[in-house]
Design an enzyme around this catalytic site. Structure first.
Site, PDB file in Angstrom:
ATOM      1  N   GLU A  71       3.438  -1.250 -24.261  1.00 49.57           N
ATOM      2  CA  GLU A  71       3.384  -0.889 -22.842  1.00 49.57           C
ATOM      3  C   GLU A  71       2.076  -0.156 -22.567  1.00 49.57           C
ATOM      4  OE1 GLU A  71       6.237   1.822 -20.937  1.00 49.57           O
ATOM      5  OE2 GLU A  71       5.619   0.950 -19.019  1.00 49.57           O
ATOM      6  N   GLU A  96      -1.306   5.259 -23.470  1.00 46.72           N
ATOM      7  CA  GLU A  96      -1.398   6.161 -22.309  1.00 46.72           C
ATOM      8  C   GLU A  96      -2.532   7.154 -22.594  1.00 46.72           C
ATOM      9  OE1 GLU A  96       0.320   6.545 -19.039  1.00 46.72           O
ATOM     10  OE2 GLU A  96      -1.433   7.821 -19.131  1.00 46.72           O
ATOM     11  N   ASN A 123      -7.821   4.582 -24.008  1.00 51.01           N
ATOM     12  CA  ASN A 123      -8.127   3.687 -22.905  1.00 51.01           C
ATOM     13  C   ASN A 123      -7.687   2.260 -23.269  1.00 51.01           C
ATOM     14  OD1 ASN A 123      -9.379   2.559 -20.620  1.00 51.01           O
ATOM     15  ND2 ASN A 123     -11.360   2.399 -21.657  1.00 51.01           N
ATOM     16  N   ASP A 146      -2.306   1.985 -11.761  1.00 49.39           N
ATOM     17  CA  ASP A 146      -2.864   2.652 -10.573  1.00 49.39           C
ATOM     18  C   ASP A 146      -3.483   1.594  -9.668  1.00 49.39           C
ATOM     19  OD1 ASP A 146      -2.486   5.541 -11.333  1.00 49.39           O
ATOM     20  OD2 ASP A 146      -3.532   4.786 -13.090  1.00 49.39           O
ATOM     21  N   LYS A 150      -8.469   1.720  -2.382  1.00 51.85           N
ATOM     22  CA  LYS A 150      -9.692   1.646  -1.557  1.00 51.85           C
ATOM     23  C   LYS A 150     -10.616   0.569  -2.120  1.00 51.85           C
ATOM     24  CE  LYS A 150      -9.669   6.394  -0.038  1.00 51.85           C
ATOM     25  NZ  LYS A 150     -10.017   7.756  -0.442  1.00 51.85           N
ATOM     26  N   ASP A 182       3.823  -1.965  -6.986  1.00 53.50           N
ATOM     27  CA  ASP A 182       4.401  -1.696  -5.669  1.00 53.50           C
ATOM     28  C   ASP A 182       3.350  -1.913  -4.581  1.00 53.50           C
ATOM     29  OD1 ASP A 182       3.052   0.558  -6.830  1.00 53.50           O
ATOM     30  OD2 ASP A 182       3.584   1.661  -5.008  1.00 53.50           O
ATOM     31  N   SER A 229      10.601   7.052 -12.242  1.00 43.37           N
ATOM     32  CA  SER A 229      10.446   7.965 -11.100  1.00 43.37           C
ATOM     33  C   SER A 229       9.305   7.488 -10.199  1.00 43.37           C
ATOM     34  CB  SER A 229      10.218   9.395 -11.587  1.00 43.37           C
ATOM     35  OG  SER A 229       9.331   9.399 -12.662  1.00 43.37           O
ATOM     36  N   PHE A 230       8.296   6.845 -10.814  1.00 41.56           N
ATOM     37  CA  PHE A 230       7.176   6.338 -10.019  1.00 41.56           C
ATOM     38  C   PHE A 230       7.660   5.246  -9.053  1.00 41.56           C
ATOM     39  CE2 PHE A 230       3.724   3.573  -8.960  1.00 41.56           C
ATOM     40  CZ  PHE A 230       2.715   4.471  -8.647  1.00 41.56           C
ATOM     41  N   GLU A 231       8.445   4.303  -9.568  1.00 37.80           N
ATOM     42  CA  GLU A 231       8.931   3.216  -8.703  1.00 37.80           C
ATOM     43  C   GLU A 231       9.895   3.751  -7.638  1.00 37.80           C
ATOM     44  OE1 GLU A 231      11.015  -0.039 -10.584  1.00 37.80           O
ATOM     45  OE2 GLU A 231      11.122  -1.132  -8.695  1.00 37.80           O
TER      46      GLU A 231
HETATM   47  C1  LIG Z   1       0.975   4.843 -11.724  1.00 42.65           C
HETATM   48  S1  LIG Z   1       1.293   5.331 -13.355  1.00 42.65           S
HETATM   49  C2  LIG Z   1       2.704   4.320 -13.803  1.00 42.65           C
HETATM   50  C3  LIG Z   1       3.411   4.810 -15.024  1.00 42.65           C
HETATM   51  C4  LIG Z   1       4.584   3.981 -15.525  1.00 42.65           C
HETATM   52  N1  LIG Z   1       4.154   2.676 -15.971  1.00 42.65           N
HETATM   53  C5  LIG Z   1       5.687   3.862 -14.518  1.00 42.65           C
HETATM   54  O1  LIG Z   1       5.983   2.754 -14.067  1.00 42.65           O
HETATM   55  O2  LIG Z   1       6.268   4.883 -14.160  1.00 42.65           O
HETATM   56  C6  LIG Z   1      -0.058   4.549 -14.239  1.00 42.65           C
HETATM   57  C7  LIG Z   1      -0.290   5.136 -15.601  1.00 42.65           C
HETATM   58  O3  LIG Z   1      -1.293   4.408 -16.274  1.00 42.65           O
HETATM   59  C8  LIG Z   1      -2.105   5.286 -17.016  1.00 42.65           C
HETATM   60  N2  LIG Z   1      -3.405   4.635 -17.217  1.00 42.65           N
HETATM   61  C9  LIG Z   1      -4.287   4.284 -16.252  1.00 42.65           C
HETATM   62  N3  LIG Z   1      -5.348   3.683 -16.793  1.00 42.65           N
HETATM   63  C10 LIG Z   1      -5.144   3.651 -18.138  1.00 42.65           C
HETATM   64  C11 LIG Z   1      -5.913   3.149 -19.224  1.00 42.65           C
HETATM   65  N4  LIG Z   1      -7.105   2.570 -19.033  1.00 42.65           N
HETATM   66  N5  LIG Z   1      -5.427   3.302 -20.465  1.00 42.65           N
HETATM   67  C12 LIG Z   1      -4.227   3.895 -20.665  1.00 42.65           C
HETATM   68  N6  LIG Z   1      -3.447   4.381 -19.680  1.00 42.65           N
HETATM   69  C13 LIG Z   1      -3.903   4.253 -18.420  1.00 42.65           C
HETATM   70  C14 LIG Z   1      -2.170   6.538 -16.135  1.00 42.65           C
HETATM   71  O4  LIG Z   1      -2.512   7.689 -16.881  1.00 42.65           O
HETATM   72  C15 LIG Z   1      -0.754   6.583 -15.577  1.00 42.65           C
HETATM   73  O5  LIG Z   1       0.096   7.364 -16.393  1.00 42.65           O
END
Ligand SMILES: C[S@@+](CC[C@H](N)C(=O)[O-])C[C@H]1O[C@@H](n2cnc3c(N)ncnc32)[C@H](O)[C@@H]1O
Length: 249
Positions: A71, A96, A123, A146, A150, A182, A229-231
């Site tokens: 994931e 993450e 990353n 994310d 924009k 979303d 919780s995000f969804e």
């Molecule tokens: C909007 S959150 C969604 C989290 C989770 N998947 C959920 O559905 O609740 C996006 C997550 O992706 C992580 N993230 C963003 N870019 C990333 C990257 N290049 N490598 C690893 N994690 C990343 C962010 O730190 C954040 O925790």
């Protein structure tokens, strides 16, 4: 954590660094589990980079041979810990960058008593390029990346043709890439990227087509994707999830 100026990085990051402070419970989980459950990887520029030549020996990491589910952007670890407890027969790797998120995942993992989850704090594109072996992953999940809504930030989005090529390299032929967002406009971009890739085929071609969207191709919500919780918050704000599922050909 150190930050590297963007100009030294080849590609814009899909994340911005947030605070790394941990609550006492998260700190305790971090201290207890991070030495054994957060993988050590060689770094190149920053502490979220992965140096070329890094390696991931799945059998050594999990102590067995099992299907591997990865994931990307696991957030607070809700989905991955839930899946790991329901499917002890699989190995799960959470990718993450956010320290409190990983600490929360470790907390949940400890509470659930699951043995089959590991994390890598790095990353994601670099994890796909340098850490995971070719054809090593059975399922890849990208849930609610994310949206960078924009226009000037679109180049930060994780799902792009370049990222799809990285995903294709690590997925086994027949392996699944599950995505959800979303953000409707990003969902359309994801579908466009994946439909244009010769490496993937839509598992639900044409599904959910409407007059306004004759192409369709949206997956029914997969029962393995729990409500995070995000969804939930996105739903409260009136944004519903779009799911996509592609198979590595
Ligand atoms: C909007 S959150 C969604 C989290 C989770 N998947 C959920 O559905 O609740 C996006 C997550 O992706 C992580 N993230 C963003 N870019 C990333 C990257 N290049 N490598 C690893 N994690 C990343 C962010 O730190 C954040 O925790």
């Amino acid at each position: 954590m150190n930050e590297v100026p963007q100009k030294f990085h080849r590609q814009p990051y899909s994340f911005v660094r947030r605070g790394d402070r941990l609550t006492a419970r998260r700190q305790n989980a971090w201290d207890t589990y991070s030495p054994t459950h957060v993988l050590e990887v060689p770094r190149e520029l920053t502490d979220t980079s992965v140096a070329a030549g890094a390696s991931f020996d799945q059998e050594r990491v999990y102590g067995r041979r099992a299907p591997l589910v990865v994931e990307i952007g696991s957030g607070l670890g809700e989905a991955v810990v839930s899946a790991a407890s329901q499917h002890p027969e699989n190995d799960y790797l959470a990718v993450e960058v956010y320290t409190p998120g990983i600490a929360d995942l470790l907390l949940k993992m400890g509470q659930a008593g699951v043995e089959n989850v590991r994390c890598v704090q790095a990353n994601a594109p670099e994890v796909l390029d340098h850490l995971l072996p070719e054809d090593g992953v059975d399922e890849l999940w990208v849930f609610f990346p994310d949206p960078w809504h924009k226009k000037r930030h679109h180049k930060r989005r994780l799902v792009s043709p370049d990222f799809a090529a990285k995903a294709a390299r690590v997925l086994k032929p027949g392996g699944l890439w599950r995505l959800a967002t979303d953000w409707e406009e990003y969902a359309l971009v994801m579908r466009e990227v994946l439909e244009a890739s010769a490496d993937f085929e839509n598992v639900f071609p044409g599904a959910g087509a409407t007059e306004a969207d004759p192409e369709g191709g949206w997956s029914p919500r997969w029962e393995g994707r729990i409500l995070t919780s995000f969804e939930r918050k996105a739903g409260e704000a009136g944004r519903r999830a779009h799911d996509l599922t592609y198979r590595r050909v």
